[in-house]
Scaffold this active site. Structure first.
Site, PDB file in Angstrom:
ATOM      1  CE1 TYR A 108      -4.135   1.677  -0.149  1.00  0.00           C
ATOM      2  CE2 TYR A 108      -3.291   2.968   1.663  1.00  0.00           C
ATOM      3  CZ  TYR A 108      -4.228   2.766   0.678  1.00  0.00           C
ATOM      4  OH  TYR A 108      -5.270   3.669   0.507  1.00  0.00           O
ATOM      5  CE  LYS A 162      -3.590   4.599  -2.653  1.00  0.00           C
ATOM      6  NZ  LYS A 162      -4.371   5.123  -3.794  1.00  0.00           N
TER       7      LYS A 162
HETATM    8  N1  LIG Z   1     -11.118   4.591   2.281  1.00  0.00           N
HETATM    9  C1  LIG Z   1     -10.084   5.159   2.872  1.00  0.00           C
HETATM   10  O1  LIG Z   1      -9.988   5.216   4.112  1.00  0.00           O
HETATM   11  C2  LIG Z   1      -8.972   5.756   2.058  1.00  0.00           C
HETATM   12  C3  LIG Z   1      -8.003   6.527   2.697  1.00  0.00           C
HETATM   13  C4  LIG Z   1      -6.986   7.080   1.975  1.00  0.00           C
HETATM   14  C5  LIG Z   1      -6.924   6.883   0.603  1.00  0.00           C
HETATM   15  N2  LIG Z   1      -7.866   6.124  -0.017  1.00  0.00           N
HETATM   16  C6  LIG Z   1      -7.754   5.932  -1.469  1.00  0.00           C
HETATM   17  O2  LIG Z   1      -8.937   6.382  -2.083  1.00  0.00           O
HETATM   18  C7  LIG Z   1      -9.179   5.604  -3.256  1.00  0.00           C
HETATM   19  C8  LIG Z   1     -10.589   5.023  -3.183  1.00  0.00           C
HETATM   20  O3  LIG Z   1     -10.681   4.226  -2.014  1.00  0.00           O
HETATM   21  P1  LIG Z   1     -12.046   3.557  -1.562  1.00  0.00           P
HETATM   22  O4  LIG Z   1     -12.019   3.501  -0.098  1.00  0.00           O
HETATM   23  O5  LIG Z   1     -13.175   4.211  -2.257  1.00  0.00           O
HETATM   24  O6  LIG Z   1     -11.832   2.069  -2.127  1.00  0.00           O
HETATM   25  P2  LIG Z   1     -12.925   1.080  -2.703  1.00  0.00           P
HETATM   26  O7  LIG Z   1     -12.301  -0.282  -2.602  1.00  0.00           O
HETATM   27  O8  LIG Z   1     -14.256   1.309  -2.071  1.00  0.00           O
HETATM   28  O9  LIG Z   1     -13.024   1.510  -4.225  1.00  0.00           O
HETATM   29  C9  LIG Z   1     -12.047   1.169  -5.159  1.00  0.00           C
HETATM   30  C10 LIG Z   1     -12.757   0.971  -6.488  1.00  0.00           C
HETATM   31  O10 LIG Z   1     -11.768   0.632  -7.464  1.00  0.00           O
HETATM   32  C11 LIG Z   1     -12.320  -0.347  -8.311  1.00  0.00           C
HETATM   33  N3  LIG Z   1     -11.256  -1.091  -8.964  1.00  0.00           N
HETATM   34  C12 LIG Z   1     -10.444  -2.037  -8.420  1.00  0.00           C
HETATM   35  N4  LIG Z   1      -9.628  -2.534  -9.361  1.00  0.00           N
HETATM   36  C13 LIG Z   1      -9.925  -1.883 -10.519  1.00  0.00           C
HETATM   37  C14 LIG Z   1      -9.423  -1.962 -11.838  1.00  0.00           C
HETATM   38  N5  LIG Z   1      -8.456  -2.839 -12.179  1.00  0.00           N
HETATM   39  N6  LIG Z   1      -9.947  -1.153 -12.787  1.00  0.00           N
HETATM   40  C15 LIG Z   1     -10.943  -0.280 -12.452  1.00  0.00           C
HETATM   41  N7  LIG Z   1     -11.465  -0.176 -11.231  1.00  0.00           N
HETATM   42  C16 LIG Z   1     -10.947  -0.971 -10.264  1.00  0.00           C
HETATM   43  C17 LIG Z   1     -13.153  -1.222  -7.389  1.00  0.00           C
HETATM   44  O11 LIG Z   1     -14.117  -1.978  -8.116  1.00  0.00           O
HETATM   45  C18 LIG Z   1     -13.757  -0.190  -6.437  1.00  0.00           C
HETATM   46  O12 LIG Z   1     -15.025   0.256  -6.904  1.00  0.00           O
HETATM   47  C19 LIG Z   1      -8.088   4.549  -3.294  1.00  0.00           C
HETATM   48  O13 LIG Z   1      -7.055   5.003  -4.144  1.00  0.00           O
HETATM   49  C20 LIG Z   1      -7.613   4.483  -1.868  1.00  0.00           C
HETATM   50  O14 LIG Z   1      -6.288   4.039  -1.771  1.00  0.00           O
HETATM   51  C21 LIG Z   1      -8.912   5.571   0.677  1.00  0.00           C
END
Ligand SMILES: NC(=O)c1ccc[n+]([C@@H]2O[C@H](COP(=O)([O-])OP(=O)(O)OC[C@H]3O[C@@H](n4cnc5c(N)ncnc54)[C@H](O)[C@@H]3O)[C@@H](O)[C@H]2O)c1
Length: 280
Positions: A191, A195
């Site tokens: 991760y 990032k």
């Molecule tokens: N949720 C958190 O606490 C958090 C915190 C910091 C950063 N982030 C970042 O924010 C972003 C979104 O996170 P989230 O919590 O909504 O995650 P999530 O898992 O809910 O959403 C990720 C989405 O990406 C899609 N995906 C996965 N592989 C794929 C591919 N090969 N092609 C196209 N789509 C694909 C999935 O189907 C899913 O809908 C990510 O980059 C995550 O690292 C999230």
């Protein structure tokens, strides 16, 4: 009225008519990104591996905000699929103004401890898959959409990173009481490199097409509250100066700002939206 007054009166924050492609747009935060773009008058394109969910998010955002939207089944790890996404956007709207690289494998506490994996046992296949979605996918989308933006002379790329791209995960946060040390769940080793690498991609892109009107920036997100156990939320809050995890809507202002002309001289920045966690 002076130009500077006009700039802060709101017009520059408008995304009216602008087409913004959001990868991973059907996920927890991707949906919120789409709502933010739509609320600013923009046209969000929800590109997600889960095509049915992408269509559903597109339909609900269109209804809620009265803007055109599009859902496209897309696998960002496939250049063919990313090119098909680009063609679908061009066919439907004839333009693209911004790309939000948001898709990532993001195992969550709320998905259960089994989603977390220890470095000692972390499978090479999982490492490769995580890099493919989070980093290679962002590269492929930047390649296809950024090239078109450079050709048209304007565009914005926003890479969605995490606090764990600028600080290491505090693994104590994920500790399960009573579990033997060698079985304790950990935030995966892939991760932080994904990032941190995303902001590296931002730096590269910010210089590469700067003379062609394409800006690139990172938003670094803090961890989001999403139904985790109360004990976890309390532990997480202790590590954050603002004493709470993020709400899924906390990033919307930064996203609209970076996609809009209000940030017209912001390029190569890492906008940290983490309640101050990384400052401690
Ligand atoms: N949720 C958190 O606490 C958090 C915190 C910091 C950063 N982030 C970042 O924010 C972003 C979104 O996170 P989230 O919590 O909504 O995650 P999530 O898992 O809910 O959403 C990720 C989405 O990406 C899609 N995906 C996965 N592989 C794929 C591919 N090969 N092609 C196209 N789509 C694909 C999935 O189907 C899913 O809908 C990510 O980059 C995550 O690292 C999230």
């Amino acid at each position: 009225m002076s130009d500077s007054t006009d700039r802060v009166r709101g017009a520059d924050f408008s995304l009216a008519g602008r087409v913004v492609v959001i990868t991973g747009g059907a996920g927890l935060l991707g949906t919120r990104h789409a709502e933010a773009i739509a609320a600013a008058g923009g046209t969000p394109v929800i590109a997600d591996r889960r095509g049915g969910e992408a269509d559903a998010v597109a339909a609900s955002v269109a209804t809620a905000f009265g803007v055109p939207t599009l859902g496209v089944a897309t696998d960002v790890t496939s250049e063919t699929s990313v090119r098909a996404l680009f063609d679908a956007v061009m066919l439907r709207f004839g333009r693209v103004d911004a790309l939000v690289n948001n898709a990532a494998n993001n195992p969550k506490v709320e998905d259960g401890a089994s989603a977390f994996s220890r470095l000692e046992d972390f499978p090479l296949e999982q490492w490769t898959a995580d890099l493919a979605v989070g980093l290679t996918g962002a590269f492929l989308c930047a390649k296809v959409f950024g090239t078109a933006m450079a050709a048209q002379g304007h565009g914005v790329i926003v890479n969605i990173s995490s606090e764990y791209g600028i600080i290491a995960p505090d693994q104590r946060l994920y500790a399960v009481e009573g579990m033997p040390e060698n079985q304790q769940p950990k935030k995966p080793v892939s991760y932080t490199p994904v990032k941190a690498g995303l902001h590296g991609l931002t730096l590269y892109l910010a210089t590469y097409w700067a003379d062609r009107g394409v800006r690139a920036n990172t938003i670094t997100l803090g961890g989001v509250e999403n139904g985790q156990p109360a004990e976890f939320l309390a532990r997480a809050a202790q590590r954050i100066p603002m004493a709470r995890m993020a709400q899924p809507t906390d990033f919307q202002g930064a996203l609209v700002w970076l996609c809009s002309d209000a940030s017209s001289f912001v390029n190569g920045a890492n906008v940290v939206v983490d309640g101050g966690k990384s400052v401690w």
